[in-house]
Structure formats: C-alpha cells, structure tokens
Motif scaffolding. Structure first.
Motif, mmCIF file in Angstrom:
data_model
loop_
_atom_site.group_PDB
_atom_site.id
_atom_site.type_symbol
_atom_site.label_atom_id
_atom_site.label_comp_id
_atom_site.label_asym_id
_atom_site.label_seq_id
_atom_site.Cartn_x
_atom_site.Cartn_y
_atom_site.Cartn_z
ATOM 1 N N ILE C 101 0.816 -1.217 0.000
ATOM 2 C CA ILE C 101 0.000 0.000 0.000
ATOM 3 C C ILE C 101 0.851 1.269 0.000
ATOM 4 O O ILE C 101 0.494 2.265 -0.616
ATOM 5 C CB ILE C 101 -1.011 -0.017 1.157
ATOM 6 C CG1 ILE C 101 -2.127 0.980 0.891
ATOM 7 C CG2 ILE C 101 -0.347 0.268 2.503
ATOM 8 C CD1 ILE C 101 -3.404 0.718 1.639
ATOM 9 N N LYS C 102 2.002 1.208 0.656
ATOM 10 C CA LYS C 102 2.836 2.400 0.692
ATOM 11 C C LYS C 102 3.591 2.568 -0.629
ATOM 12 O O LYS C 102 3.680 3.670 -1.168
ATOM 13 C CB LYS C 102 3.822 2.327 1.862
ATOM 14 C CG LYS C 102 4.274 3.703 2.314
ATOM 15 C CD LYS C 102 4.362 3.839 3.825
ATOM 16 C CE LYS C 102 3.936 5.193 4.307
ATOM 17 N NZ LYS C 102 3.753 5.273 5.748
ATOM 18 N N ALA C 104 3.138 0.829 -3.767
ATOM 19 C CA ALA C 104 2.421 0.829 -5.046
ATOM 20 C C ALA C 104 1.144 1.636 -4.992
ATOM 21 O O ALA C 104 0.557 1.925 -6.021
ATOM 22 C CB ALA C 104 2.106 -0.606 -5.459
ATOM 23 N N GLY C 105 0.710 1.988 -3.799
ATOM 24 C CA GLY C 105 -0.488 2.805 -3.682
ATOM 25 C C GLY C 105 -1.728 1.990 -3.379
ATOM 26 O O GLY C 105 -1.749 0.763 -3.524
ATOM 27 N N GLY C 155 0.471 6.771 -5.432
ATOM 28 C CA GLY C 155 0.788 5.408 -5.846
ATOM 29 C C GLY C 155 0.935 5.345 -7.337
ATOM 30 O O GLY C 155 0.886 6.374 -8.020
ATOM 31 N N GLU C 158 -2.499 6.284 -8.759
ATOM 32 C CA GLU C 158 -2.973 7.540 -8.177
ATOM 33 C C GLU C 158 -2.217 8.740 -8.742
ATOM 34 O O GLU C 158 -2.776 9.823 -8.878
ATOM 35 C CB GLU C 158 -2.810 7.509 -6.648
ATOM 36 C CG GLU C 158 -3.805 6.607 -5.925
ATOM 37 C CD GLU C 158 -3.321 5.170 -5.851
ATOM 38 O OE1 GLU C 158 -2.397 4.800 -6.605
ATOM 39 O OE2 GLU C 158 -3.863 4.403 -5.046
#
Lengths: 500, 325, 161
Positions: C101-102, C104-105, C155, C158
């Motif tokens: 999550i951090k 690749a978003g 990300g 994003e």
C-alpha cells in the motif's frame, strides 16, 4: 412561546425549493459517507465549510444538517445489512439489526431505523427549541462523581449485551478495557502499555477495533466455513415493509430511545454510545418478547437508533446555549457560525436568535429529507445482500482499508486492523461476544478519568458518590438494574409454582 | 466526549471537491494544508488552529485545508501521532505552544518538539484566573484568603499537568504560601468544553485558562475574572493584574506552528513564507485584536532559538515547583 | 468423542491465554510509576485492576473449560473442521495489501487484496475479480478519498491523474 414563534420564523427562512435541493444533496452525501467505515459527518461538513463563503446561512446549515443525520443513518444501514458498523455508536444497532437482516427482515429493520430516526429527530428538535435552557442546566450539574456513577450504570447495562455467558462477556469487556488503556494516560501523561513504541503512544483508535472485530473478523469467520456450510442469507422474506406488529413494537421504543438519547447527548462528556447501550438495555428489559433478543428483536433496532439520533440533536444544546462545542461535529458547526461573522458564545441565542432558529429548522428539514429519501430506497439497500459473497466481502475489506489507512496513512494501523480481525475470528469461534470489547474501550478511559477527577476534588473521599444526589440516584438505578431481573425471575418462578 | 483520536475533522475547498479532482496533489505548493491540532475542540490550540485556517482560506493563501484534533495530556498524545503519520509531509502544520513544553518535561514524553521544524511563533496570551459567577469569592484577595485557610478545599480546573495552567496555579499557591502537594488541581487535558462546563456548572472553585477561551463567558457574566497574569494592564482587557493586587506572579503562554519532521530546507522555508504572509493580512491582525492575543511573530531560526530558551526556563520553573526533576 | 476432547483442549488453551494476558497486564502495570503530581488516584490503579479482572476471568474460564466445556463452534461435534485454505488465501491478500500500500499505492494493493478475498470465497474467474476490484478501488479513490481529501497517499495509478 417565544421559542415556538422563533422556530416558525426559522422554517420561514429555511424553506425554499432551492434549500430543499440543498437538503437532498446533504442527506444523499451524508448517507454515502455513513456507509463507509471510519468516515464521520465532521470530516464531510468541514470539507464543505467553504460553502459558507458562497451561500446564505440557511442553505449551508441545511446541507450540514442533512450530512449529519444522513451519515448516522448510513452507518446504521451497513450495521443492519452486513454487520459492519463503521462507528462505535452503531454497534448496538448491528446486534439485532443484522439478525433481522439474516432472517429476511432487513426491510423492516431499515424502515424502523429510518422512521425511528425521524421520530427521534422530531422530538430532539422540539426539545432543543423548548427545553434547551433547562436541559443545559441539568447537564452542567453533572460533576465528575456523577459522570462516574453514570459510567457504573452503563457498565451494569452492558450485561444486556454480554450474550449468554457472563464470564466470557466479562473477559471480552476486560480485553476492551485493556485496549483502552494503551497509550499516554490522559490525566498524568504517563505512557502505559506502549512498550516503547511510538505507534502506540497515541493509543489504539476505537474505529480500528470496531472495523477489525466486525468487518474483518466476520470476513475471516465466514471464509473459514463457506465451503462446508451453505449459509443461506435470505435477502427478503415476507414484506419489505413493517407489519402492524412491527409498528406496535417499535413506536414506544422510538419514543423511549429519543428521551434517553437527547439529555445524554446534551451532556458535555456524554456522546452517542452510552444512550444506545442504555436504550438497548431498557428495550430488552421491557420487551414482551425478551427471548427474541439476540435473534432479531425489532425493538433492539428501533430504540438504539432513535437514541443515537436524539443524542445527535442533543449535542446542539451546549453549543447553542453556551457556545461550547462538545463533539467534532459541533466544533465544525461553530466554525460555520464564525464564517458568518458571528462569535458564538453564551449570548448567541439572544444576539443572533434568527440564525439559531434557522439552524434548528434546517436540522429538522434534513431529518425529514432523510425519511423521504431513505424509505423508498429501503428496497434498493436490501439488494446489497444479493451481491455475490466473494465480491461483497472483497468490497468490505477494501472499504475497511479506506476507513483506517485512509485516515492515518499508517501501515501500523492496517496491521493492527488485521490483527484485531484475527482476534475477532477467534472470539466468534470460541463464542466470546465482541461488542463488550468496544464498550470497554469507550467507557473504560472515561470512567477512569472521571473517577480520578472526582477523587482529586474530594481529596480521596469515596463517600462523594453517595452524598451527591445525582450520583446516588444513578447508583441506585444501577443496583435496581442489577437486582431487578433476578428478583422478577424469582417471583415469576414462585407464581408459576403456586399456580401449578 | 474526549477520546484520543475520535476528533477528526477535515476542511477542503468546495472548488477542490468539485473541480479539482483530477489535479495532481502537488501542483501548487499550498493547494492543500493539513492543520494538526493536538487539543480538543474549543480549547486554545483549537481556536488558534481554526483562526489560522480561516485566515489562510479567506485570503486565498491555501486552496483547501483539513483539520485534525487529537487532544489529551497537554498535546503529548497528538505529538507522537503527528511525528508518526506526517513524517516528511511538506503541507502539514502542527499547532503547539508553551503548554506542550511543560507537559513534555513533566510527563517525560519520549518525543519532543525538537523533532519538528519550527515555523513561527505567532501569538502570546496571558492566563486568567476565574471563579464561577455563583461563587462567593469576589476578589483575588478573598481567593487568596480562602486558599490559605483550606488549600485542599479549593479545586482548580485547568489544562494538562505541567502545562502553563498548572504552573500558573502552582505559582499562585506558592505566593499564598500553601504547600503544593495538597493542591486539588483537576486536569481537563486537551482543554475545551469539559473544563468550561465544570466551571459554568459551579463544580469547581476556580478555573485557569488563556484569556481567549474565557473571554465570551466573562463578557456574558457567567464567569468572574479575578486576575490576569500580565505584568501590567493589557489594553482592551478590563481585568486587574495579579501584580497590581499584590501577588507577584506573571506568566504568558505562546502559541505557534511547526512543520513535520525531516522536511527539506526549501520545504520549511515555504511554510515560513506562508506564515509570514498570513500574519501580514488584515484578517489576522483583526483576530489578534478581538481575541486579546498579542502579536509575538517570530519566524524560523529565531523561533528555534527562543524555543530552546523556553524549554530551559520551563524546566527550571517546573523543578522549582517540584513538578520535574 | 475426539471432537469434544480436541475442542476442550482448545478452550483450555484460550482460557490460559486470557489468564496469561491478564497476568502480564498486571506485571506491566506495576512498572508504571505512581504520579509525581500528587494525584489521589494515580495512573497505575486502573491498569492493575483491569489486569486482575482479566486474570480472574481467565482462571475461572480455565475451570469451566476443564469441567464442562461451553458450547461453541470448536466444541460442536456437528461443526465442520476448521477450513484453513480460504483463511490462508485471505491472510495472503491482507499481507499483500500491507506490503504494497505504501509503495504501489492504495488502488493496486487493494485491487489485489480484493482478488485474493474473492478467491477465498470461491470466485473462479480471476480476471473478473481483478476487474471488479480495480473499478471499486478506482471509484473509491477518486469518488471518496480525493474528494474528502483523505490522507491515503499516492501510488502507481494515483499519481497518473
């Protein structure tokens, strides 16, 4: 009757076709926000605050009122339909509401929630107009000792949600109390149970535990059994609408819930959680069908939902009479007043009465719009249950991520969410009730703070809980709540024996 | 209801909500600013933060902003959260002040303000000692007499232990010659509504806070101000000082803004520029006047130096009062 | 009755874990220094009390589990055995989310988690779950996260728009 004419003037200011459109916009947005876990009305209202630079106060307040009540209702919708409350005040609604939904009665559950919100909102707005000065005096009379007695009463009523084993319920409550202790002590600033971790210093967010225990825990639990047990969830069985019996069982619960919720919402350290527990307890004790509790009793939805909504209206009492904001939403509303060049304070009601009445009327319009919007949509909401399980639970986990990581951008919180979810899975497997964890987490720190404040003020004299009338009354109520059910059961038992 | 993280609010421009969806987050340096308030709604930091928010937006200095309240323990709950979650975020502003300096020392908090980037000291405010309107105490002299007579029976409502409010209470008690260990100081950490409610409800004998938090209630006659902690009379505030009433106590409470840890120099400089632009607006000056705040603007490096002094000075006062070693 | 005895063993283990948690809490709580500021009731009392409550609950539950194990899924002889495969798939999905999550978003990480979750619940068509997950994550991000100015971060996808 200056207040009634004031209220009518408020309606005259607020009612216009354009404002009704604003109301529709606010309630719709609020409902969607409420559906997502972790996102509250304060966040959304604050987001729309610049609206106050562009439109007149009535329009802005109508949007905010709509968002406020809409998000409460949205939270109840997910609690009822998929057992995933997004905030702590709606866990009580999930208890009975979800049981109803599983039995094909999601329609009536949503309907009683919507109408209950409306009834409670009506009572709340009326009380706000007519009784605010009285209620606020009562609320201010509460000293820390009285608050602690209120917490004791709340803990006693928690027994109503402990499930069928007192011991396992207490263990769950203890776990919640322990989780609530983690972090910097609010009174002394000492770190407790943080093990030197920076991530734990600010404590564990209740939302993470709510979403973890319910949404994630439920997902894990179902995943482990979906291949072996075909658990049919009946989307709709029988009428989508409330039956005559549903009405008969709901209306008293709505009114009782409203009168429990409003005064507690008005208290500076009240909040919406305690009234929902109390209402659930009252309904369970007064119900003619106590055996249905835990298996989808409609009173268990109607009462707490009304209490939640009326507490929401009660929050405005200290705001409008004294200028004290006691919740995040109230603080944002204060900012809205400031945008119109008004410094809210104790003279608000005398110096800017028209604006205050417009706000109250706007709240009510939001409330009516909520009913108009949501009753016809009940049928649509229930369709959520028809979403295929794989995608439904995929979506639930995705929203759980938004509600936790989206707020804090902390991977630690995400890990914590899943760890709590795992705990929720084990609790379901070994038949430990989950709601007492949340209750312990919310009430524990409050009870501790109030107790310590009371002890500081009385220099350690415990008799303060018995010499203050409010505290004594609440403690007596707690004793009655504890002892009445066994006594009644005993009498019933004796009578049954005598007649046999 | 005060719990650690429940107070979360966000603000952003409607324009951002409707039109700005497709814009990249960092198109303009201050499209969106996060204001982190380590106190509860209604308290001193909250008022400061919301005033900053309003002035910034009204003057078009930022397009949108979000406000987060994390109250409790003199800001020492919000501080670690800010450090954890906003590390390296160039658009975040943290509100802090003298209260936090004291709370960090008293609580031995494992993190301190030194980890943040000092942006600017903004305001100074004097402390006010009030009693509920229903209190029989009319003057400071009467209050001091009561305190000497039965120190434990006098209950004080104020902010976090070790903070400015607490130090002020201790200084008054010391001036009365009362042992500090017996002080019935009730901490309403995070400030705000609950402390005010305890005063308005006549639950405590006296209350201490910054003038701005009490101003409206004093004007309405709900609270009676006994004394202000300024060295001499403050224009526009009609409250006698402690000094002129023969009690030699003065104290003031600064508030300012900080940037996130590990910012690059240019990023810190941009925040300092933003603060400098803000204090020059007419709206800001007007807010200072109406709220009784003094202009204590001190940007960047000068603020950092001041902070170092203040930490040392606070430490010695706290040690003197026996609140810290 | 092997199901019952296995179930009993689990209940005993759970009860012991609760008691241990309570005991541990008491030990940790005792290291909290009493307040310096002269408060009547300090920061230590409540934690100790809570630890003791948990400890006693755990011990009493241990007794109950030993004598008459309570009814639950683990002790129900009718209940199917624990199905670990879907759980493992779910856990893998969560792990992917946490790890990515951090870097690749949100959209990428959550789309993958969605697909894992759907698979755990028996969805067969991977492409379909990926598609639905992506649409949902995309809509959530742009419909809610951006609009509400949530701090969900950037990300891979994003940052494109």
């Amino acid at each position: 009757m200056g207040s009634l004419s004031g209220l009518l003037d408020g309606f005259a200011n607020a009612l216009s076709p354009m404002n009704l459109l604003w109301a529709l916009f606010g309630t719709t947005l609020g409902t969607f926000i409420g559906v997502l876990p972790g996102l509250g009305p304060a966040l959304t209202i604050a987001l729309l605050l610049p609206l106050t630079f562009q439109v007149d106060p009535a329009a802005a307040f109508i949007v905010f009122g709509g968002i406020y009540f809409g998000s409460q209702f949205g939270g109840s919708t997910t609690s009822i339909l998929i057992n995933t409350p997004g905030e702590s005040a709606s866990i009580v609604i999930a208890l009975e509401g979800n049981q109803m939904a599983r039995r094909g009665r999601g329609g009536p559950a949503l309907a009683t929630a919507a109408i209950g919100s409306f009834v409670a909102g009506t009572i709340g707005v009326l009380c706000l107009s007519l009784l605010a000065p009285v209620v606020v005096r009562v609320a201010l009379a509460f000293a820390p000792a009285d608050y602690f007695a209120l917490m004791v009463l709340s803990f006693v009523t928690v027994a109503a949600v402990l499930g069928n084993s007192l011991l396992r319920g207490l263990a769950s409550l203890g776990l919640g109390l322990l989780l609530g202790l983690v972090g910097v002590d609010l009174q002394s600033g000492q770190p407790r149970f943080t093990f030197g971790s920076l991530d734990l210093l600010d404590g564990i967010d209740v939302i993470i535990v709510v979403v973890g225990l319910f949404a994630v825990g439920e997902t894990l639990h179902l995943a482990a059994r979906h291949r072996s047990t075909r658990e049919e969830i009946t989307p709709v069985e029988g009428s989508l609408w409330m039956t005559a019996q549903d009405w008969a069982r709901s209306w008293k619960a709505w009114i009782r819930g409203a009168f429990i919720g409003f005064p507690l919402g008005a208290m500076p350290a009240g909040g919406a959680e305690i009234p929902t527990f109390l209402s659930y307890f009252v309904e369970k004790k007064l119900s003619k069908h106590p055996e249905e509790f835990g298996r989808g009793a409609i009173e268990g939805v109607a009462g707490p939902e009304a209490a939640n909504n009326a507490a929401g209206a009660g929050v405005f009492v200290p705001l409008l009479t004294l200028g004290i904001p006691t919740s995040a939403t109230a603080a944002v509303m204060l900012s809205a007043f400031q945008s119109y060049g008004i410094n809210p304070g104790p003279q608000l009601l005398t110096s800017h009465a028209d604006l205050v009445w417009t706000l109250i009327a706007s709240l009510y319009i939001g409330n009516v719009m909520l009913l108009v919007l949501n009753l016809p949509l009940v049928g649509l909401w229930v369709q959520i249950l028809r979403v295929p399980t794989p995608y439904l639970y995929g979506g639930i986990l995705l929203f759980a991520t938004v509600g936790t990581y989206g707020i804090s951008r902390s991977v630690f919180d995400l890990v914590l969410l899943y760890a709590v979810g795992l705990a929720g899975f084990f609790m379901r497997r070994y038949a430990f009730p989950t709601s007492p964890v949340i209750i312990g987490m919310i009430l524990g720190p409050l009870a501790e703070q109030q107790f310590r404040r009371a002890m500081t003020m009385s220099q350690g004299d415990l008799s303060v809980f018995l010499t203050r009338p409010i505290s004594l009354t609440l403690l007596v109520l707690a004793v009655i709540a504890l002892s009445a059910p066994p006594l009644l059961a005993y009498r019933r038992h004796r009578r049954a024996l005598a007649s046999a | 209801m005060l719990d650690r993280r429940s107070f979360l609010a966000a603000t952003a421009g409607l324009a951002a909500a409707t039109a700005g969806l497709g814009l990249p987050a960092a198109a303009k340096p201050f499209g969106s600013v996060s204001l982190f308030i380590p106190g509860a709604p209604g308290g001193g930091w909250d008022i400061t933060g919301r005033v900053i928010d309003e002035v910034l937006k009204k003057n078009g200095l930022v397009r949108s902003s979000r406000i987060t309240n994390v109250g409790g323990a003199g800001g020492t709950i919000g501080l670690p959260q800010f450090i954890n979650q906003y590390d390296g975020d160039p658009n975040a502003l943290f509100i802090a002040g003298a209260i936090m300096v004291g709370a960090i020392i008293t609580n031995k908090t494992p993190v301190n303000l030194g980890l943040l980037k000092p942006v600017a000291r903004l305001t100074g405010e004097y402390q006010v000692l009030v009693v509920p309107a229903a209190s029989p105490v009319k003057t400071l002299a009467e209050f001091m007499a009561l305190l000497k007579q039965d120190p434990k029976a006098v209950t004080w409502a104020g902010g976090a232990p070790g903070g400015t409010d607490h130090i002020f209470a201790c200084l008054i008690a010391k001036a009365a010659g009362v042992p500090l260990s017996g002080l019935s100081y009730v901490a309403f950490t995070g400030g705000g509504g609950e402390a005010m409610a305890s005063l308005l409800g006549n639950q405590v004998s006296a209350g201490i806070s910054g003038y701005g938090e009490f101003a409206e209630q004093i004007k309405a006659g709900n609270l009676r101000a006994l004394a202000i902690s300024a060295p001499s009379r403050v224009a526009s505030i009609e409250i006698p000082t402690l000094v002129e009433q023969g009690v030699d106590v003065t104290i003031s409470n600064w508030r300012g803004v900080f940037g996130a840890p590990n910012l690059r120099e240019a990023e810190t400089a941009a925040l300092i520029e933003l603060a400098t632009a803000m204090v020059q607006t007419q709206d800001w000056k007007q807010q200072l006047a109406t709220r009784g705040w003094s202009d204590q603007f001190l940007p960047g490096a000068a603020f950092a130096a001041y902070l170092e002094q203040d930490v040392a000075a606070t430490r010695s006062v706290l040690a003197d009062l026996g609140l810290a070693k | 009755m092997s199901a019952l005895s296995l179930g009993r063993a689990q209940l005993v283990a759970v009860s012991a874990a609760i008691a241990a948690l309570g005991g541990g809490a008491v030990l940790v709580a005792l290291t909290i220094p009493p307040d310096a500021a002269g408060a009547v009731v300090g920061a230590r009392s409540f934690p100790v009390a809570v630890g003791l409550v948990l400890l006693s609950c755990g011990l009493l539950l241990l007794l109950e589990a030993w004598r008459t194990p309570w009814e639950c899924e683990a002790t129900d002889p009718e209940a199917p055995p624990l199905d670990l495969v879907p759980l493992a798939i779910l856990a893998a999905g969560m792990l992917v989310n946490v790890l990515l999550i951090k870097a690749a978003g949100f959209i990428v990480a959550s789309t993958l988690m969605f697909a894992f979750t759907a698979r755990a619940f028996g969805a067969r068509r991977l492409w379909l779950s990926l598609l639905i997950g992506f649409v949902l994550a995309f809509a959530t991000y742009y419909g809610f996260a951006r609009m509400l100015d949530l701090r969900i971060g950037g990300g891979l996808i994003e940052d494109l728009f």
